[in-house]
Design an enzyme around this catalytic site. Structure first.
Site, mmCIF file in Angstrom:
data_model
loop_
_atom_site.group_PDB
_atom_site.id
_atom_site.type_symbol
_atom_site.label_atom_id
_atom_site.label_comp_id
_atom_site.label_asym_id
_atom_site.label_seq_id
_atom_site.Cartn_x
_atom_site.Cartn_y
_atom_site.Cartn_z
ATOM 1 N N HIS A 16 0.816 -1.205 -0.027
ATOM 2 C CA HIS A 16 -0.057 -0.073 0.076
ATOM 3 C C HIS A 16 0.831 1.236 -0.125
ATOM 4 O O HIS A 16 0.756 2.046 0.915
ATOM 5 C CB HIS A 16 -1.266 -0.101 1.169
ATOM 6 C CG HIS A 16 -1.905 -1.132 1.271
ATOM 7 N ND1 HIS A 16 -2.287 -1.652 2.682
ATOM 8 C CD2 HIS A 16 -2.779 -1.965 0.421
ATOM 9 C CE1 HIS A 16 -3.182 -2.579 2.186
ATOM 10 N NE2 HIS A 16 -3.236 -2.813 0.931
ATOM 11 N N HIS A 55 -6.586 -0.248 3.375
ATOM 12 C CA HIS A 55 -6.406 -0.755 2.141
ATOM 13 C C HIS A 55 -6.660 0.458 1.203
ATOM 14 O O HIS A 55 -7.634 1.360 1.376
ATOM 15 C CB HIS A 55 -6.942 -1.817 1.473
ATOM 16 C CG HIS A 55 -6.817 -3.014 2.477
ATOM 17 N ND1 HIS A 55 -6.272 -4.284 2.090
ATOM 18 C CD2 HIS A 55 -6.901 -3.103 3.885
ATOM 19 C CE1 HIS A 55 -6.319 -5.046 3.164
ATOM 20 N NE2 HIS A 55 -6.770 -4.381 4.198
#
Length: 587
Positions: free
Chosen positions: A519, A564
């Site tokens: 990420h 996320h």
């Protein structure tokens, strides 16, 4: 098996083809108002919103192919097969990670239409209100705060109900979701044998593990049902913004198999509206946007393009033999990423995914079920539940290091509850719990060491470089054990395969096994107008000191949310479209 092959052939034949998808640069128009580099969440969403103004012509450039013929991409549960070291992955690796026993880690980034949204594992989370409000604080611009960004989160979203039409009461809060956007979001469409144990744990230990109906309301803490990027049982990537009806419009072209090398200045000083590229690895060509050039190549690709263009730290660029054109030392710096490690337990059950992987006829049946009805376990990602939790307020870790989270209602760590492993094992059934530090303090960089713009950049997320991060992961592992030691899991856990209990053993386990959660953000981050000491873009996403050049992707995120990240990038792109249209006085 013949039925499966027939269905797969039908799926391929029905894949949409449009005349707006170009494979050769010879088919390009003479000019475009906007040229956008990268067809991931940022570039695809922005292209869609800009071309809706019929007076704008838009070219979207993508390094990879169409990605429209892959069952592996479309079936949600197969997400773990998409990276690393596949045709859909840039196949990057990190530099040796000093605090992870000098291991070199895979660093997946998607290539082709959809970008990383075509290869991720689909979990849709936005972060806390505090996460997004921190963006407003860091940019000194309220339009980047939670209240202003929530409409953009909702605008991108097309919440849809599971195909099997089961009751999803108390699995999401409709007030915080959009139903008319492009990106499919749904809750699990098939039950798993551990679902009741997870929910029962929240009932037995509510103070430690509270149940939350919806983690995307801005109040994220607790244990709840996963929301995933799925539309009627099929992966929903940013390709949804490039549907056949969208591509049928005459003012949008998408050029595939084209890698951008640099952005180039025009004759009028710091105006960067020309892109240099290679189509099918042929000789370099250039094309100039009449209005703006937008980089949406992601947190790795965007800084690499900028650096090769002479935009970055002037001293470093000069040492490489690249003439510095714009001194922005923050380009490629501040790379921030989540880090995590999986803990695995041998369990007293055969009702896990391990059994499916060892039974060819069952696997075939379940895939056929997905192909024909879009039901069964293949309609979901690898977990039905997740948890966002914090260290206790009196934690000695917080006293010693301070709180790295965005605020007292933002998670420090995350659990994902996986009913089995995603890879074949000859025997045994397992519970797997990936554990992530979602509020890390460590940061690294994306740099280059070559004048070849097509060479891989040096990616150093510098994981665990800040001491607080390993303390959080250690605490998270111990907390996960408390979760599965509740009475709801009685006689279920046979063995903890982590085989670590002391502080030193846990730390060594983490250093030997932890990986990036993929990420990455902040390598071209926003900072306030007028600030030149740090940051790469202003709050309107224009590159500082440049004209005609903006960035719209995860690299502009000023601080990593405890989430996320794909949801955030879609919202950023929606906001960016309004910013750009406002600049040209259009709607």
């Amino acid at each position: 098996m013949n039925i499966l092959k027939s269905n797969l052939l039908l799926l391929l034949l029905l894949s949409p083809i449009s005349c707006s998808i170009l494979h050769s640069s010879a088919d390009l128009a003479d000019s475009y108002d906007f040229i956008i580099v990268g067809a991931g969440p940022g570039g695809s969403a922005l292209s869609n919103r800009l071309f809706k103004n019929p007076s704008f012509s838009v070219l979207l450039i993508e390094a990879g192919g169409a990605n429209n013929d892959s069952l592996t991409i479309n079936v949600p549960l197969l997400c773990t097969k998409l990276t690393p070291n596949t045709q859909w992955d840039w196949n990057y690796t990190t530099t040796p990670q000093t605090h992870l026993n000098n291991r070199v880690l895979p660093f997946p980034r998607g290539i082709g239409l959809g970008g990383t949204s075509a290869v991720n594992c689909l979990v849709y989370t936005r972060g806390s209100k505090q996460n997004i409000d921190k963006w407003a604080e860091l940019t000194n611009d309220s339009s980047w705060g939670w209240e202003s960004m929530l409409p953009y989160f909702k605008k991108s979203e097309k919440f849809n109900f599971p195909v099997d039409k089961h009751n999803i009461t108390n699995q999401f809060n409709p007030l915080f979701h959009g139903f008319d956007g492009y990106i499919g979001v749904s809750v699990p469409g098939a039950s798993r044998s551990i679902d009741s144990r997870i929910i029962n744990t929240t009932q037995l230990l509510p103070s430690q593990f509270p149940f939350t109906v919806d983690m995307n309301t801005g109040d994220q803490l607790g244990v709840g049902w996963v929301q995933a990027l799925i539309d009627k049982g099929v992966r929903s990537s940013s390709v949804a913004y490039l549907s056949p009806s969208v591509l049928a419009r005459p003012n949008l072209d998408v050029l595939l198999h084209t890698q951008v090398s640099r952005v180039l200045p025009s004759s009028s000083g710091n105006t960067f509206t020309t892109v240099e590229f290679s189509n099918h690895n042929n000789s370099l060509q250039t094309l100039t946007a009449s209005k703006e050039l937008v980089l949406s190549a992601g947190s790795i690709g965007t800084p690499s393009i900028l650096l090769h263009s002479g935009i970055g730290n002037a001293t470093t660029l000069s040492s490489l033999g690249i003439p510095p054109l714009l001194n922005l030392p923050s380009v490629g710096q501040n790379l921030t990423d989540h880090i995590g490690v999986s803990t695995t337990y041998l369990v007293n059950s055969t009702h896990t995914y391990d059994t499916v992987l060892r039974n060819t006829s069952l696997s075939t049946h379940l895939l056929h079920q997905w192909l024909t009805t879009k039901t069964g376990i293949n309609v979901d990602t690898s977990e039905n539940h997740l948890a966002f939790l914090r260290l206790p307020s009196n934690s000695p870790v917080l006293r010693s290091f301070g709180d790295p989270a965005a605020g007292n209602e933002t998670a420090h760590f995350e659990f994902l509850f996986q009913n089995g492993l995603s890879q074949f094992t000859p025997s045994g059934n397992y519970l797997n719990i990936p554990i992530g530090n979602v509020s890390p303090k460590s940061s690294g960089s994306v740099t280059i060491n070559s004048t070849n713009p097509f060479s891989s950049p040096l990616i150093n997320p510098n994981l665990l470089s800040s001491p607080v991060d390993i303390h959080i992961l250690r605490h998270a592992i111990l907390t996960s054990r408390e979760f599965i030691h509740s009475p709801a899991w009685s006689q279920y856990i046979l063995q903890d395969l982590t085989n670590a209990s002391s502080v030193s053993e846990l730390d060594e386990f983490i250093r030997a096994n932890a990986v990036s959660f993929f990420h990455p953000v902040s390598t071209a981050s926003m900072s306030p107008y007028g600030v030149t000491e740090w940051g790469v873009v202003d709050p309107d996403l224009r590159v500082k000191g440049a004209k005609g050049l903006r960035i719209v992707d995860a690299s502009v995120v000023p601080s990593l949310p405890a989430a996320h990240t794909s949801a955030a990038v879609y919202a950023i792109a929606e906001h960016a479209a309004d910013i750009i249209k406002s600049a040209y006085h259009t709607k």
